[in-house]
Design an enzyme around this catalytic site. Sequence first.
Site, PDB file in Angstrom:
ATOM      1  N   SER A 259      25.563  13.836  19.708  1.00 23.91           N
ATOM      2  CA  SER A 259      25.483  14.793  20.807  1.00 23.91           C
ATOM      3  C   SER A 259      24.963  14.116  22.069  1.00 23.91           C
ATOM      4  O   SER A 259      23.802  13.690  22.127  1.00 23.91           O
ATOM      5  CB  SER A 259      24.553  15.949  20.446  1.00 23.91           C
ATOM      6  OG  SER A 259      24.298  16.703  21.612  1.00 23.91           O
TER       7      SER A 259
ATOM      8  N   HIS B 274      29.983  14.791  20.439  1.00 21.26           N
ATOM      9  CA  HIS B 274      29.649  16.210  20.504  1.00 21.26           C
ATOM     10  C   HIS B 274      29.170  16.525  21.919  1.00 21.26           C
ATOM     11  O   HIS B 274      28.250  15.879  22.435  1.00 21.26           O
ATOM     12  CB  HIS B 274      28.561  16.515  19.479  1.00 21.26           C
ATOM     13  CG  HIS B 274      28.235  17.957  19.336  1.00 21.26           C
ATOM     14  ND1 HIS B 274      28.991  18.831  18.579  1.00 21.26           N
ATOM     15  CD2 HIS B 274      27.226  18.699  19.846  1.00 21.26           C
ATOM     16  CE1 HIS B 274      28.455  20.042  18.626  1.00 21.26           C
ATOM     17  NE2 HIS B 274      27.379  19.987  19.404  1.00 21.26           N
TER      18      HIS B 274
ATOM     19  N   ASP C  53      27.815  19.404  24.376  1.00 22.36           N
ATOM     20  CA  ASP C  53      27.170  20.715  24.418  1.00 22.36           C
ATOM     21  C   ASP C  53      27.229  21.326  25.806  1.00 22.36           C
ATOM     22  O   ASP C  53      26.582  20.819  26.729  1.00 22.36           O
ATOM     23  CB  ASP C  53      25.688  20.563  24.034  1.00 22.36           C
ATOM     24  CG  ASP C  53      25.492  20.290  22.552  1.00 22.36           C
ATOM     25  OD1 ASP C  53      26.006  21.072  21.739  1.00 22.36           O
ATOM     26  OD2 ASP C  53      24.826  19.285  22.222  1.00 22.36           O
TER      27      ASP C  53
ATOM     28  N   MET D  46      26.209  24.516  28.007  1.00 22.99           N
ATOM     29  CA  MET D  46      25.304  25.677  28.002  1.00 22.99           C
ATOM     30  C   MET D  46      25.334  26.358  29.362  1.00 22.99           C
ATOM     31  O   MET D  46      25.308  25.672  30.388  1.00 22.99           O
ATOM     32  CB  MET D  46      23.869  25.221  27.728  1.00 22.99           C
ATOM     33  CG  MET D  46      23.709  24.442  26.450  1.00 22.99           C
ATOM     34  SD  MET D  46      21.984  23.948  26.263  1.00 22.99           S
ATOM     35  CE  MET D  46      22.086  22.995  24.751  1.00 22.99           C
TER      36      MET D  46
ATOM     37  N   HIS E 193      31.229  21.935  22.157  1.00 25.40           N
ATOM     38  CA  HIS E 193      30.483  23.070  21.602  1.00 25.40           C
ATOM     39  C   HIS E 193      30.085  23.984  22.756  1.00 25.40           C
ATOM     40  O   HIS E 193      29.200  23.652  23.535  1.00 25.40           O
ATOM     41  CB  HIS E 193      29.248  22.516  20.861  1.00 25.40           C
ATOM     42  CG  HIS E 193      28.333  23.561  20.317  1.00 25.40           C
ATOM     43  ND1 HIS E 193      27.051  23.277  19.890  1.00 25.40           N
ATOM     44  CD2 HIS E 193      28.498  24.903  20.115  1.00 25.40           C
ATOM     45  CE1 HIS E 193      26.472  24.385  19.452  1.00 25.40           C
ATOM     46  NE2 HIS E 193      27.319  25.386  19.591  1.00 25.40           N
TER      47      HIS E 193
ATOM     48  N   MET F  44      28.325  26.897  24.303  1.00 23.32           N
ATOM     49  CA  MET F  44      27.258  27.895  24.179  1.00 23.32           C
ATOM     50  C   MET F  44      27.283  28.709  25.459  1.00 23.32           C
ATOM     51  O   MET F  44      26.372  28.631  26.302  1.00 23.32           O
ATOM     52  CB  MET F  44      25.906  27.186  23.960  1.00 23.32           C
ATOM     53  CG  MET F  44      25.792  26.609  22.558  1.00 23.32           C
ATOM     54  SD  MET F  44      24.469  25.387  22.424  1.00 23.32           S
ATOM     55  CE  MET F  44      25.352  23.931  22.932  1.00 23.32           C
TER      56      MET F  44
ATOM     57  N   MET G 275      24.872  26.465  12.721  1.00 24.09           N
ATOM     58  CA  MET G 275      23.745  25.966  13.519  1.00 24.09           C
ATOM     59  C   MET G 275      22.508  25.873  12.628  1.00 24.09           C
ATOM     60  O   MET G 275      22.177  26.807  11.902  1.00 24.09           O
ATOM     61  CB  MET G 275      23.443  26.907  14.697  1.00 24.09           C
ATOM     62  CG  MET G 275      24.441  26.854  15.850  1.00 24.09           C
ATOM     63  SD  MET G 275      24.696  25.215  16.566  1.00 24.09           S
ATOM     64  CE  MET G 275      23.046  24.804  17.172  1.00 24.09           C
TER      65      MET G 275
ATOM     66  N   GLY H  66      20.405  25.857  22.072  1.00 20.96           N
ATOM     67  CA  GLY H  66      19.796  25.887  23.399  1.00 20.96           C
ATOM     68  C   GLY H  66      19.091  24.614  23.803  1.00 20.96           C
ATOM     69  O   GLY H  66      19.046  24.284  24.983  1.00 20.96           O
ATOM     70  N   PHE H  67      18.558  23.901  22.834  1.00 19.87           N
ATOM     71  CA  PHE H  67      17.811  22.684  23.167  1.00 19.87           C
ATOM     72  C   PHE H  67      17.981  21.627  22.084  1.00 19.87           C
ATOM     73  O   PHE H  67      18.077  21.969  20.903  1.00 19.87           O
ATOM     74  CB  PHE H  67      16.310  22.992  23.303  1.00 19.87           C
ATOM     75  CG  PHE H  67      16.023  24.032  24.341  1.00 19.87           C
ATOM     76  CD1 PHE H  67      15.929  23.684  25.694  1.00 19.87           C
ATOM     77  CD2 PHE H  67      15.866  25.364  23.977  1.00 19.87           C
ATOM     78  CE1 PHE H  67      15.686  24.655  26.662  1.00 19.87           C
ATOM     79  CE2 PHE H  67      15.624  26.337  24.937  1.00 19.87           C
ATOM     80  CZ  PHE H  67      15.536  25.984  26.276  1.00 19.87           C
TER      81      PHE H  67
ATOM     82  N   GLY I  32      16.377  18.225  20.058  1.00 18.29           N
ATOM     83  CA  GLY I  32      15.049  17.814  19.609  1.00 18.29           C
ATOM     84  C   GLY I  32      14.248  18.848  18.841  1.00 18.29           C
ATOM     85  O   GLY I  32      13.040  18.705  18.707  1.00 18.29           O
TER      86      GLY I  32
ATOM     87  N   ASP J 287      24.461  21.249  13.040  1.00 20.38           N
ATOM     88  CA  ASP J 287      24.016  20.857  14.373  1.00 20.38           C
ATOM     89  C   ASP J 287      22.599  21.361  14.608  1.00 20.38           C
ATOM     90  O   ASP J 287      22.354  22.573  14.584  1.00 20.38           O
ATOM     91  CB  ASP J 287      24.998  21.460  15.393  1.00 20.38           C
ATOM     92  CG  ASP J 287      24.666  21.108  16.829  1.00 20.38           C
ATOM     93  OD1 ASP J 287      23.815  20.228  17.058  1.00 20.38           O
ATOM     94  OD2 ASP J 287      25.277  21.721  17.724  1.00 20.38           O
TER      95      ASP J 287
ATOM     96  N   GLY K 155      18.546  19.224  14.674  1.00 20.66           N
ATOM     97  CA  GLY K 155      17.491  18.651  13.845  1.00 20.66           C
ATOM     98  C   GLY K 155      17.995  17.845  12.660  1.00 20.66           C
ATOM     99  O   GLY K 155      17.275  17.666  11.676  1.00 20.66           O
TER     100      GLY K 155
ATOM    101  N   GLY L 226      21.694  14.354  17.906  1.00 21.73           N
ATOM    102  CA  GLY L 226      21.424  14.042  19.304  1.00 21.73           C
ATOM    103  C   GLY L 226      20.272  13.086  19.439  1.00 21.73           C
ATOM    104  O   GLY L 226      20.441  11.869  19.526  1.00 21.73           O
ATOM    105  N   SER L 227      19.052  13.655  19.397  1.00 21.41           N
ATOM    106  CA  SER L 227      17.881  12.819  19.652  1.00 21.41           C
ATOM    107  C   SER L 227      17.720  11.697  18.616  1.00 21.41           C
ATOM    108  O   SER L 227      17.185  10.632  18.941  1.00 21.41           O
ATOM    109  CB  SER L 227      16.616  13.680  19.722  1.00 21.41           C
ATOM    110  OG  SER L 227      16.630  14.662  18.728  1.00 21.41           O
TER     111      SER L 227
HETATM  112  C1  DX5 Z   1      21.527  22.480  20.454  1.00 21.64           C
HETATM  113  C2  DX5 Z   1      22.784  21.678  20.566  1.00 21.64           C
HETATM  114  C3  DX5 Z   1      22.763  20.451  19.748  1.00 21.64           C
HETATM  115  C4  DX5 Z   1      21.729  19.419  20.145  1.00 21.64           C
HETATM  116  C5  DX5 Z   1      21.319  18.694  18.896  1.00 21.64           C
HETATM  117  O1  DX5 Z   1      21.720  23.730  20.980  1.00 21.64           O
HETATM  118  O2  DX5 Z   1      23.901  22.439  20.117  1.00 21.64           O
HETATM  119  O3  DX5 Z   1      24.053  19.842  19.668  1.00 21.64           O
HETATM  120  O4  DX5 Z   1      22.191  18.508  21.099  1.00 21.64           O
HETATM  121  O5  DX5 Z   1      20.266  17.861  19.175  1.00 21.64           O
HETATM  122  P1  DX5 Z   1      19.274  17.280  18.069  1.00 21.64           P
HETATM  123  O6  DX5 Z   1      20.101  16.460  17.115  1.00 21.64           O
HETATM  124  O7  DX5 Z   1      18.313  16.499  18.861  1.00 21.64           O
HETATM  125  O8  DX5 Z   1      18.664  18.472  17.371  1.00 21.64           O
HETATM  126 ZN    ZN Z   2      25.831  21.395  19.709  1.00 25.99          ZN
END
Ligand code: DX5
Ligand code: ZN
Length: 217
Positions: free
Chosen positions: A9, A34, A36, A38, A67, A69, A138, A143-144, A146, A176, A178, A198-199
């Site tokens: 991501s 990926h 995102d 938003m 993705h 959102m 999910m 939304g975020f 990390g 998707d 954590g 992502g992180s």
């Molecule tokens: C959250 C996003 C994710 C996010 C995942 O709303 O849809 O795709 O980037 O990030 P990590 O892997 O850091 O949880």
């Molecule tokens: Zn996502």
Amino acid sequence: MGKRILSPSILAADFARLGEQIKEVEEAGAEYLHIDVMDGVFVPSISFGMPVIRSIRSVTDRVFDVHLMIVDPDRYLKEFKACGADSITFHLEATDDAEETIDLIRNLGCRVGMAIKPKTPVEAVRKYLSKLDMLLVMTVEPGFGGQKYIPESTERVRRVREMADEMRLDLDIQVDGGITVEKAKIVLDVGANVIVAGSAVFGANITENVKKYLVQF
Ligand code: DX5
Ligand code: ZN
């Protein structure tokens, strides 16, 4: 079940070096990216939109796994396709007529994904499953980046895979939120096959991070 794929991501990338970092995940072996989007309405935060996607389309031929959102996604599907989306995932909770959204994405020639938030009962997707290429479960509240993996997600993924198997569907199941390497092992085991991270990817050593996932596949 479809093959196992890593979809880093870019929300967690350093946007000042986005092209470079995309090249790095690509060279390390990630097959999807990926992306995102938003809108600050469906989720509290705002990320980025079409101009960014269009720009990065010129640096990579990886699959763009977008993705959305955003509320009322139908308004923008054509534009996301035009700026480079290969696969478009919308939220069941964000549309009044999911069948129509599915058809619109399909008719654009994109792969069709549907996402559900952690509190949406998995049974709600049953009637759509045969029309989807991918179901995104999910594993955090969207939304975020990390955030921490919600443990109840494991049973939800297992349940969706059971449903797909009962219906004899070759469905991709994406997770998707954590998804550390350790959590990836757990969800792969219960039937997920497309892993978003992502992180845990865009940290200190991107290449090493990607490889840690790929050895699980
Ligand atoms: C959250 C996003 C994710 C996010 C995942 O709303 O849809 O795709 O980037 O990030 P990590 O892997 O850091 O949880
Ligand atoms: Zn996502």
